[in-house]
Design a protein around this motif. Structure first.
Motif: not given
Ligand code: SF4
Lengths: 555, 233
Positions: A242-244, B106-108, B134-137, B165-168, B69-72
């Motif tokens: 999902d995260r790719w 927003p992201g890793t 998000g959890s990454c940050a 959240g992942c993502p929130p 990353a994804c959170c954005s």
């Molecule tokens: S917290 Fe989850 S959704 Fe947000 S950047 Fe990290 S992996 Fe992606």
């Protein structure tokens, strides 16, 4: 052409590739033969790579280098070249190149397939194999000053690293000018609104024209392959796809992993689950293409204008449906090996109705986009005949997905290497001959319509599915331990193109090597071809039209 | 009808205006508003300057347009229709750090990006605020074990609000941002965190095996960030 056909036919039989004929073609180059689950692998010497690949490309017609997988064994390094044909991707062959531990040098494949350039740089970066004759032997994902190769067996993750912050100067500072040629060096990114994430383009400009552009990636290299290698097959890997491609390409990516792992461990998927997967994947495709559309227009028109908001509105609708189905807006984790996590949400009628409502509104929305975008003169001036990518170049770079189809390459794995429920449904592969930024957008917009057709048929099927046959998962052992030394490469058609997974099992419950073939990675590699000699504004448009997701480029 | 006085639209502010006019002379009725009315006949308020500034700051924030990353993606949805962060006076994304006062992470964050992120943060004008999304940050999230992943933005820059959240969901981010606004308006600040990873000149690093090895590649006045992974949480 007419002379070539019969010659290539020699290497194909009714069942597919005639590997004995290929072995005869390669003759003395072949040191041994391995059987991978997707294709035969021919083991060759590291200094004969180009001879072998030229023969396979020119004589046997393998014109698509999907990916290069590098890995380290206890006693050797190995690079695997996964070859396919654009005309028929079920015809595959692997070329296995072992190199010794103390001298891991192998000949480069770059003169045969341009795409090998980046793949081999990655192999050097992460595993540590060197490629002799490579035009640009640098690291690609990790910083230049990195110590060690993280996917090598003896890598120590705790050793300190030093990373530089170079080239942070003002781009119009004096030393960015080259007084002889009057060119200017310009950094675009890694933090820039038009790069769709954290991409860095090192650009050399002559006035407004792009002389040279070098995409510098790796700003989001978050060790996806390592994460997958640390997880168990059954449950721990599935959240990562999902995260790719988080556009969200979620279900399509999960399917990529599921398809490879299911074939590896010989797991069946019930038909009912396949229909749900197909429907979910196409919903994701719509969502993903909407993002491409919205951000592309953001790049072209330059602000958060109506089109962007409309695209986000339509994405919200799809995300609501996906949330009903999977429980999450983006990170679904919905597929399971052997099926899906749960059945459609109850009450089913409500879900069907919502989905149908969305599909009913879609033609109107599409028409609106056409009014706003494709028939807009400014937009046409910016996109028609800019960022031209001709089909032969696209194939050399391993471009797939909408990028390839907009250059007239009729290549779609949903049809050509069928999986899921696609072969039973009625839909078309979209291609355009424009080869430019405009064509790439058109392909995406037309694909949205095709996806809607697919979803509609899936909904009808699901609605009439007899209640007692609604099997969502087959029986899968609690712990999966595929046989040692089985290897497989399998791909699916994700929103951005061919998403392939290579897995090597070693008898444990975790993969020994997990390699991701990212479509965005190869597609981004075409950017210099499309923009060198063009205006810098068109560079931005071309980048937008490639629709890259950095999470997938860098993995 | 452009020549209609505003009171026909907003309701009459007549009685107040009358009194005020008597005191201050005539004011164009377009400048009248309900808020003006609330101040009463004497249009002055008495407050501490700092408090007033904090209130202003919290009520109008510019976000940096900063996607990692994804959170954005969820961050974009937060700005866009449906969630529309701007309702709360905090959702206009600016492309340049010089024009922004809040950065959402927003992201890793990976090794190659952390120095750039620090640079972008440094370029923002004071006072500036950071929201971790998000959890990454927060901690590296699902990628915490990765060889290339920074275990949270707080290893590089100070952070005011964490939104897990992942993502929130966009709602969660809205909540986080509004919470930040509230805190700013009340003049609360976050504890300064220890930042193990700094940008420094290569020549200033303590010499060890690694520094010696890289000495031929890096100039002494180049900025570098040194990661001691073994000490990371
Ligand atoms: S917290 Fe989850 S959704 Fe947000 S950047 Fe990290 S992996 Fe992606």
């Amino acid at each position: 052409m007419s002379l070539e056909r019969p010659k290539r036919q020699q290497y194909v039989t009714e069942e597919g590739v005639d590997y004995d004929a290929i072995e005869r073609l390669l003759g003395e180059h072949v040191l041994g033969r391995e059987t991978h689950l997707n294709a035969e692998g021919f083991v060759i010497r590291p200094d004969e790579v180009q001879d072998v690949l030229f023969a396979l490309r020119d004589e046997a017609g393998f014109d698509h280098l999907s990916v290069v997988t590098a890995q380290e064994y206890a006693d050797r390094y190995e690079s695997i070249y996964h070859l396919k044909k654009y005309d028929d991707p079920t015809q595959e062959v692997s070329v296995v190149v072992p190199t010794s531990k103390d001298d891991p040098v192998s000949q480069t494949a770059e003169p045969v397939y341009r795409t090998a350039d980046w793949h081999e740089r990655e192999a050097y970066d992460l595993v540590g194999i060197e490629y002799e004759g490579h035009p640009d032997p640098r690291r690609i994902l990790l910083p230049e000053t990195w110590q060690g190769h993280p996917l090598a067996l003896d890598y120590d993750q705790d050793r300190p690293q030093i990373v530089t912050l170079a080239e942070h100067q003002n781009p119009i500072a004096e030393d960015h000018y080259d007084s002889d040629t009057e060119t200017m060096f310009l950094n675009i990114g890694p933090h820039h609104p038009a790069t769709h994430g954290v991409l860095h383009l090192k650009t050399v400009l002559d006035g407004e024209q792009v002389v040279d552009v070098d995409p510098d990636i790796g700003y989001l290299h978050r060790c996806e392959e390592q994460m997958a290698q640390n997880g168990t097959y059954r449950h721990q890997i599935m959240p990562y796809p999902d995260r790719w491609d988080y556009a969200p390409g979620g279900l399509m990516n999960e399917w990529g992993y599921a398809r490879a792992a299911e074939d590896l461990a010989d797991i069946d998927v019930p038909e009912y689950a396949q229909v749900i997967r197909t429907m979910g994947a196409e919903l994701c495709r719509i969502c993903s293409h909407m993002l491409a559309l919205g951000t592309f227009c953001l790049d072209i028109y330059g602000d958060f204008t109506a089109i962007f908001m409309y695209a986000m509105r339509d994405r919200e609708k799809v995300q609501n449906l996906l949330e009903d189905l999977t429980g999450s807006r983006m990170m679904f984790n919905y597929l399971r090996l052997g099926g899906v996590a749960w059945d459609l949400p109850e009450p089913r009628e409500e879900f069907f109705e919502k989905t149908r409502d969305f599909l009913d509104d879609l033609p109107e929305a599409t028409q609106e986009y056409h009014d706003l975008i494709t028939s807009n003169e400014i937009f046409q001036i910016r996109t028609v005949d800019t960022g031209v990518l001709d089909p032969e170049t696209a194939k050399q770079y391993g471009a797939t997905g909408p990028v390839a189809r907009a250059s007239g390459i009729d290549y779609d794995l949903r049809r050509d290497d069928p999986y899921g429920y696609y072969p039973e449904l009625d839909w078309d592969v979209v291609t355009e001959d424009g080869r430019d930024n405009y064509a790439r957008l058109l392909v995406r917009m037309r694909e949205v319509e095709q996806s809607a057709r697919i979803i509609e048929q899936c909904i009808d099927l699901l609605e009439d599915w007899p209640e007692e046959d609604r099997e969502i998962q087959s029986n899968v052992p609690r712990t999966l331990r595929p046989d040692p030394d089985t290897e497989i490469y399998r791909a699916v058609e994700a929103a951005k193109g061919e998403l392939g997974i290579y897995i090597r099992a070693d008898g444990t419950d975790k993969p020994a090597r997990f390699k991701i073939r990212s479509p965005c990675f190869s597609n981004l590699h075409t950017l210099p071809e499309m923009s060198e000699g063009e205006y810098v504004a068109d560079l931005v448009a071309s980048l937008g039209s490639l629709d890259i997701i950095l999470g997938e480029v860098d993995r | 009808m452009s020549d209609t006085p505003s009171e026909t639209i907003t309701g009459s502010t007549d009685p107040m205006s009358k009194t005020r006019e008597a005191r201050m002379g005539e004011v164009d009725s377009r400048f009248n508003s309900r808020l003006r009315e609330a101040f009463g006949s004497s249009p002055f308020i008495l407050t501490k300057f700092d408090q007033f500034m904090n209130w202003v700051r919290g009520s109008s924030m510019f976000m940096l347009q900063f996607g990692i990353a994804c959170c954005s993606l969820e961050m974009m949805h937060t700005y866009a229709v449906k969630h529309d962060l701007d309702r709360f006076g905090s959702g206009v994304p600016r492309a340049s750090p010089r024009q922004a006062d809040t950065i959402i992470i927003p992201g890793t964050i990976v090794s190659k990006f952390a120095p750039r992120m620090k640079r972008v943060y440094d370029q923002m004008a004071e006072p500036k605020f950071v929201v971790n999304m998000g959890s990454c940050a927060i901690s590296g999230g699902p990628f915490q074990e990765g060889y290339n992943v920074i275990k949270g933005a707080e290893e590089v820059i100070p952070v005011d609000i964490h939104v897990p959240g992942c993502p929130p969901r966009p709602e969660a981010l809205v909540y986080g941002v509004v919470k930040l606004q509230e805190r700013i308006a009340q003049g609360e600040s976050s504890p300064v965190t220890v930042k193990p990873y700094e940008l420094e000149q290569f020549g200033d690093l303590e010499r060890d095996e690694l520094v010696d090895k890289l000495a031929s590649q890096i100039d002494t006045d180049d900025l570098v960030m040194r990661y001691n992974w073994a000490d990371s949480p």
